[in-house]
Design a protein around this motif. Structure first.
Motif, PDB file in Angstrom:
ATOM      1  N   ILE A 236       0.951  -1.035   0.410  1.00 16.94           N
ATOM      2  CA  ILE A 236      -0.064  -0.175  -0.015  1.00 16.94           C
ATOM      3  C   ILE A 236       0.590   1.343   0.146  1.00 16.94           C
ATOM      4  O   ILE A 236       1.659   1.079   0.764  1.00 16.94           O
ATOM      5  CB  ILE A 236      -1.017  -0.017   1.011  1.00 16.94           C
ATOM      6  N   PRO A 237       0.677   2.256  -0.793  1.00 15.64           N
ATOM      7  CA  PRO A 237       0.779   3.594  -1.045  1.00 15.64           C
ATOM      8  C   PRO A 237       1.130   4.261   1.545  1.00 15.64           C
ATOM      9  O   PRO A 237       0.369   4.164   1.275  1.00 15.64           O
ATOM     10  CB  PRO A 237       0.198   4.398  -1.519  1.00 15.64           C
ATOM     11  N   THR A 238       2.569   4.332   1.397  1.00 17.95           N
ATOM     12  CA  THR A 238       2.640   4.688   2.663  1.00 17.95           C
ATOM     13  C   THR A 238       4.024   5.344   2.766  1.00 17.95           C
ATOM     14  O   THR A 238       5.392   5.040   1.911  1.00 17.95           O
ATOM     15  CB  THR A 238       3.679   3.793   3.198  1.00 17.95           C
ATOM     16  N   TYR A 239       4.331   6.520   3.607  1.00 21.68           N
ATOM     17  CA  TYR A 239       4.679   7.486   3.995  1.00 21.68           C
ATOM     18  C   TYR A 239       5.113   7.211   4.412  1.00 21.68           C
ATOM     19  O   TYR A 239       4.829   7.645   6.149  1.00 21.68           O
ATOM     20  CB  TYR A 239       4.410   9.028   3.167  1.00 21.68           C
ATOM     21  N   CYS A 240       6.387   6.816   5.632  1.00 25.60           N
ATOM     22  CA  CYS A 240       7.493   7.126   6.859  1.00 25.60           C
ATOM     23  C   CYS A 240       7.765   8.354   7.161  1.00 25.60           C
ATOM     24  O   CYS A 240       9.101   8.617   6.945  1.00 25.60           O
ATOM     25  CB  CYS A 240       8.351   5.597   6.521  1.00 25.60           C
ATOM     26  N   LEU A 241       7.652   8.603   8.658  1.00 26.00           N
ATOM     27  CA  LEU A 241       8.285   9.686   9.374  1.00 26.00           C
ATOM     28  C   LEU A 241       9.398   8.939   9.450  1.00 26.00           C
ATOM     29  O   LEU A 241       9.222   8.428  11.156  1.00 26.00           O
ATOM     30  CB  LEU A 241       7.003  10.471   9.857  1.00 26.00           C
ATOM     31  N   LEU A 242      10.630   9.706  10.046  1.00 30.71           N
ATOM     32  CA  LEU A 242      12.428   8.299   9.927  1.00 30.71           C
ATOM     33  C   LEU A 242      12.471   9.636  10.860  1.00 30.71           C
ATOM     34  O   LEU A 242      12.946  10.428  10.689  1.00 30.71           O
ATOM     35  CB  LEU A 242      12.342   8.266   8.866  1.00 30.71           C
ATOM     36  N   SER A 243      12.824   9.083  11.989  1.00 29.72           N
ATOM     37  CA  SER A 243      14.060   9.985  12.494  1.00 29.72           C
ATOM     38  C   SER A 243      15.256   9.952  12.671  1.00 29.72           C
ATOM     39  O   SER A 243      15.452   8.785  12.441  1.00 29.72           O
ATOM     40  CB  SER A 243      13.314   9.895  14.661  1.00 29.72           C
ATOM     41  N   GLY A 266       6.994   4.998   0.802  1.00 32.62           N
ATOM     42  CA  GLY A 266       8.332   6.621   1.284  1.00 32.62           C
ATOM     43  C   GLY A 266       8.810   6.750   2.445  1.00 32.62           C
ATOM     44  O   GLY A 266       8.515   5.705   3.714  1.00 32.62           O
ATOM     45  N   ILE A 267      10.039   7.371   1.943  1.00 34.49           N
ATOM     46  CA  ILE A 267      10.879   8.219   3.357  1.00 34.49           C
ATOM     47  C   ILE A 267      10.545  10.013   3.844  1.00 34.49           C
ATOM     48  O   ILE A 267      10.920  10.549   3.098  1.00 34.49           O
ATOM     49  CB  ILE A 267      12.871   7.537   3.837  1.00 34.49           C
ATOM     50  N   ALA A 268      10.073  10.154   4.769  1.00 36.71           N
ATOM     51  CA  ALA A 268      10.603  11.365   5.253  1.00 36.71           C
ATOM     52  C   ALA A 268      11.082  12.217   6.503  1.00 36.71           C
ATOM     53  O   ALA A 268      10.574  11.555   7.354  1.00 36.71           O
ATOM     54  CB  ALA A 268       9.143  12.120   5.292  1.00 36.71           C
ATOM     55  N   ARG A 269      11.968  11.983   5.973  1.00 36.22           N
ATOM     56  CA  ARG A 269      13.223  12.335   7.134  1.00 36.22           C
ATOM     57  C   ARG A 269      12.930  13.144   8.196  1.00 36.22           C
ATOM     58  O   ARG A 269      13.006  14.335   7.806  1.00 36.22           O
ATOM     59  CB  ARG A 269      14.735  12.099   7.283  1.00 36.22           C
ATOM     60  N   GLN A 270      13.509  13.267   9.173  1.00 36.05           N
ATOM     61  CA  GLN A 270      13.474  14.110  10.401  1.00 36.05           C
ATOM     62  C   GLN A 270      15.098  14.172   9.967  1.00 36.05           C
ATOM     63  O   GLN A 270      16.217  14.032  10.148  1.00 36.05           O
ATOM     64  CB  GLN A 270      13.466  13.625  12.060  1.00 36.05           C
ATOM     65  N   SER A 271      15.107  16.676  10.011  1.00 38.05           N
ATOM     66  CA  SER A 271      15.756  16.911  10.196  1.00 38.05           C
ATOM     67  C   SER A 271      17.284  16.848  10.759  1.00 38.05           C
ATOM     68  O   SER A 271      16.931  15.608  12.074  1.00 38.05           O
ATOM     69  CB  SER A 271      15.984  18.133  10.019  1.00 38.05           C
ATOM     70  N   LYS A 272      18.834  16.447  10.670  1.00 39.08           N
ATOM     71  CA  LYS A 272      20.084  16.361  11.696  1.00 39.08           C
ATOM     72  C   LYS A 272      20.375  17.142  12.708  1.00 39.08           C
ATOM     73  O   LYS A 272      20.577  16.734  13.939  1.00 39.08           O
ATOM     74  CB  LYS A 272      21.319  16.677  10.631  1.00 39.08           C
ATOM     75  N   ASP A 273      18.995  17.784  12.578  1.00 34.60           N
ATOM     76  CA  ASP A 273      18.781  19.176  13.786  1.00 34.60           C
ATOM     77  C   ASP A 273      17.769  18.656  14.862  1.00 34.60           C
ATOM     78  O   ASP A 273      17.187  19.168  15.793  1.00 34.60           O
ATOM     79  CB  ASP A 273      19.115  21.104  13.839  1.00 34.60           C
ATOM     80  N   LYS A 274      17.086  17.452  14.345  1.00 40.35           N
ATOM     81  CA  LYS A 274      15.991  17.083  15.727  1.00 40.35           C
ATOM     82  C   LYS A 274      15.160  17.718  14.537  1.00 40.35           C
ATOM     83  O   LYS A 274      13.964  17.927  16.058  1.00 40.35           O
ATOM     84  CB  LYS A 274      16.656  16.963  16.484  1.00 40.35           C
ATOM     85  N   ASP A 275      15.140  18.177  13.284  1.00 40.68           N
ATOM     86  CA  ASP A 275      13.514  19.782  13.553  1.00 40.68           C
ATOM     87  C   ASP A 275      12.774  18.211  12.303  1.00 40.68           C
ATOM     88  O   ASP A 275      13.007  17.442  11.676  1.00 40.68           O
ATOM     89  CB  ASP A 275      13.499  21.109  12.785  1.00 40.68           C
ATOM     90  N   TRP A 276      11.681  18.683  12.450  1.00 40.70           N
ATOM     91  CA  TRP A 276      10.547  17.930  11.894  1.00 40.70           C
ATOM     92  C   TRP A 276       9.327  18.559  11.120  1.00 40.70           C
ATOM     93  O   TRP A 276       9.025  17.722   9.786  1.00 40.70           O
ATOM     94  CB  TRP A 276       9.243  16.984  12.639  1.00 40.70           C
ATOM     95  N   SER A 277       9.957  19.651  10.811  1.00 35.05           N
ATOM     96  CA  SER A 277       9.122  20.947  10.154  1.00 35.05           C
ATOM     97  C   SER A 277       9.478  20.090   8.265  1.00 35.05           C
ATOM     98  O   SER A 277       7.738  19.753   7.231  1.00 35.05           O
ATOM     99  CB  SER A 277       9.390  21.523   9.777  1.00 35.05           C
ATOM    100  N   THR A 278      10.596  19.671   8.226  1.00 41.49           N
ATOM    101  CA  THR A 278      10.385  19.282   6.300  1.00 41.49           C
ATOM    102  C   THR A 278       9.941  18.156   6.415  1.00 41.49           C
ATOM    103  O   THR A 278       9.474  18.342   5.541  1.00 41.49           O
ATOM    104  CB  THR A 278      11.830  19.215   6.010  1.00 41.49           C
ATOM    105  N   ALA A 279      10.060  16.633   6.972  1.00 39.48           N
ATOM    106  CA  ALA A 279       9.737  15.630   7.015  1.00 39.48           C
ATOM    107  C   ALA A 279       8.301  16.417   6.697  1.00 39.48           C
ATOM    108  O   ALA A 279       7.255  15.215   6.202  1.00 39.48           O
ATOM    109  CB  ALA A 279       9.875  15.012   8.120  1.00 39.48           C
ATOM    110  N   ILE A 280       7.446  16.704   7.564  1.00 44.49           N
ATOM    111  CA  ILE A 280       5.406  16.926   7.834  1.00 44.49           C
ATOM    112  C   ILE A 280       5.835  17.669   6.803  1.00 44.49           C
ATOM    113  O   ILE A 280       4.267  17.395   5.531  1.00 44.49           O
ATOM    114  CB  ILE A 280       5.719  17.464   9.223  1.00 44.49           C
ATOM    115  N   GLN A 281       6.015  18.760   6.315  1.00 38.74           N
ATOM    116  CA  GLN A 281       5.501  19.339   5.121  1.00 38.74           C
ATOM    117  C   GLN A 281       5.609  18.266   3.739  1.00 38.74           C
ATOM    118  O   GLN A 281       4.360  17.838   2.642  1.00 38.74           O
ATOM    119  CB  GLN A 281       6.991  20.188   4.728  1.00 38.74           C
ATOM    120  N   SER A 282       6.579  17.701   3.526  1.00 37.78           N
ATOM    121  CA  SER A 282       6.842  16.327   2.233  1.00 37.78           C
ATOM    122  C   SER A 282       5.499  15.455   2.724  1.00 37.78           C
ATOM    123  O   SER A 282       5.282  15.164   1.460  1.00 37.78           O
ATOM    124  CB  SER A 282       7.819  15.439   2.516  1.00 37.78           C
ATOM    125  N   VAL A 283       4.669  15.224   3.812  1.00 37.76           N
ATOM    126  CA  VAL A 283       4.087  14.241   4.250  1.00 37.76           C
ATOM    127  C   VAL A 283       2.238  14.883   3.153  1.00 37.76           C
ATOM    128  O   VAL A 283       1.879  14.142   2.300  1.00 37.76           O
ATOM    129  CB  VAL A 283       3.439  13.661   5.092  1.00 37.76           C
TER     130      VAL A 283
END
Length: 300
Positions: A236-243, A266-283
């Protein structure tokens, strides 16, 4: 033990595979079993009672033909593991290092599960009947499992997860989260989000029914937990929010955009500084564009 698996032919061999690690790990390793079934004389699989029904249905044909035998922990005394019954035995996770050492071996033979079609349709229709404006059902899960420290590392903070869900009037979000989630979902619903919790489904007690619930979804958004193995195993099409604290099954290189175990994830990665904003926007962008099958490299 199986050091011979490094390339040795298994024709005519009787193999015993032993469950190890957590439920999600077992589900992941079992995506590799088809090549062993094609080659060995027989494969016997010792797994927990929670998983028995799920895989009896998944491997119905192989069981009927005698290629595979599934033995639950509760029936372990019904077999003998004497040397005259099996040629080789191995912990399930070890087949990766002994047998599947090429990247091309992964991500094949999917979907692996066979959910109850009638139950899947029943669940889907019951969900959409409550939200007539919704045209798509998306499963969600936000909390990881394991030790207390790992749960926090793998999970998305509760105050952030609603940011993914807000503003999608045409999407009905369904909780696939195992463990206590009813009060959390109720709170999000009160915030105006189209989201429901189904009391009739409990992944901790009935994985077969939970798998039918996952199959009722058009797409899934989840952190790296058992939900990924359910939706990935169903293709199933999926996006994983990956820390940034992800474990060995995920590559660290940001150029890798999909799971090599599950091509539909698919993978939406948390940034190296532990920020989730880019991953959230990608999803959110993915959901806005229709939540189709993710694309991009699985390896680097």
């Amino acid at each position: 033990q199986c050091p011979l698996w490094r390339g040795e032919n298994l024709n005519g061999k009787r193999i015993l595979l032993l469950e190890e690690q957590a439920i999600g790990d077992v589900m992941q390793f079992l995506t590799l079993i088809h090549p062993l079934l094609d080659e060995a004389l027989t494969v016997s699989l010792l797994i927990s009672d929670r998983l028995t029904l799920l895989y009896e249905k998944a491997f119905k044909d192989e069981i009927s033909s005698g290629l595979l035998k599934i033995i639950s922990f509760s029936n372990i005394n019904s077999i003998s593991i004497a040397s005259d019954h099996f040629d080789y035995q191995s912990p399930l996770g070890s087949i990766c290092q002994y047998r599947f050492i090429d990247k091309e071996s992964y991500g094949n033979n999917l979907p692996i599960f066979r959910p109850d079609t009638q139950l899947t349709l029943q669940l889907r229709h019951s969900y959409l009947a409550k939200f007539p404006k919704a045209t798509k059902v998306v499963g969600i899960s936000w909390r990881g499992g394991g030790r207390a420290d790992r749960i926090k590392q793998k999970s998305l903070p509760l105050e952030l997860f609603p940011k993914i869900l807000q503003g999608f009037d045409d999407i009905l979000f369904v909780s696939l989260q195992y463990g206590e989630s009813k009060s959390i979902v109720s709170n999000w619903h009160q915030q105006g989000i189209n989201v429901i919790h189904d009391n009739s489904v409990d992944a901790l007690k009935d994985l077969d029914r939970w798998t039918a619930q996952v199959a009722a979804c058009d797409a899934v958004v989840s952190v790296a937990n058992t939900t990924i193995h359910g939706s990935g195993g169903l293709n199933i099409p999926t996006y994983c929010l990956l820390s940034q604290d992800s474990d060995w099954r995920w590559f660290k290189n940001p150029a890798v955009m999909r799971s090599y175990w599950y091509p539909s994830v698919g993978i939406a990665r948390q940034s190296k500084d532990k920020d989730w904003s880019t991953a959230i926007q990608s999803v959110r962008d993915w959901l806005s564009s229709g939540a189709s099958m993710p694309s991009g490299p699985q390896f680097f």
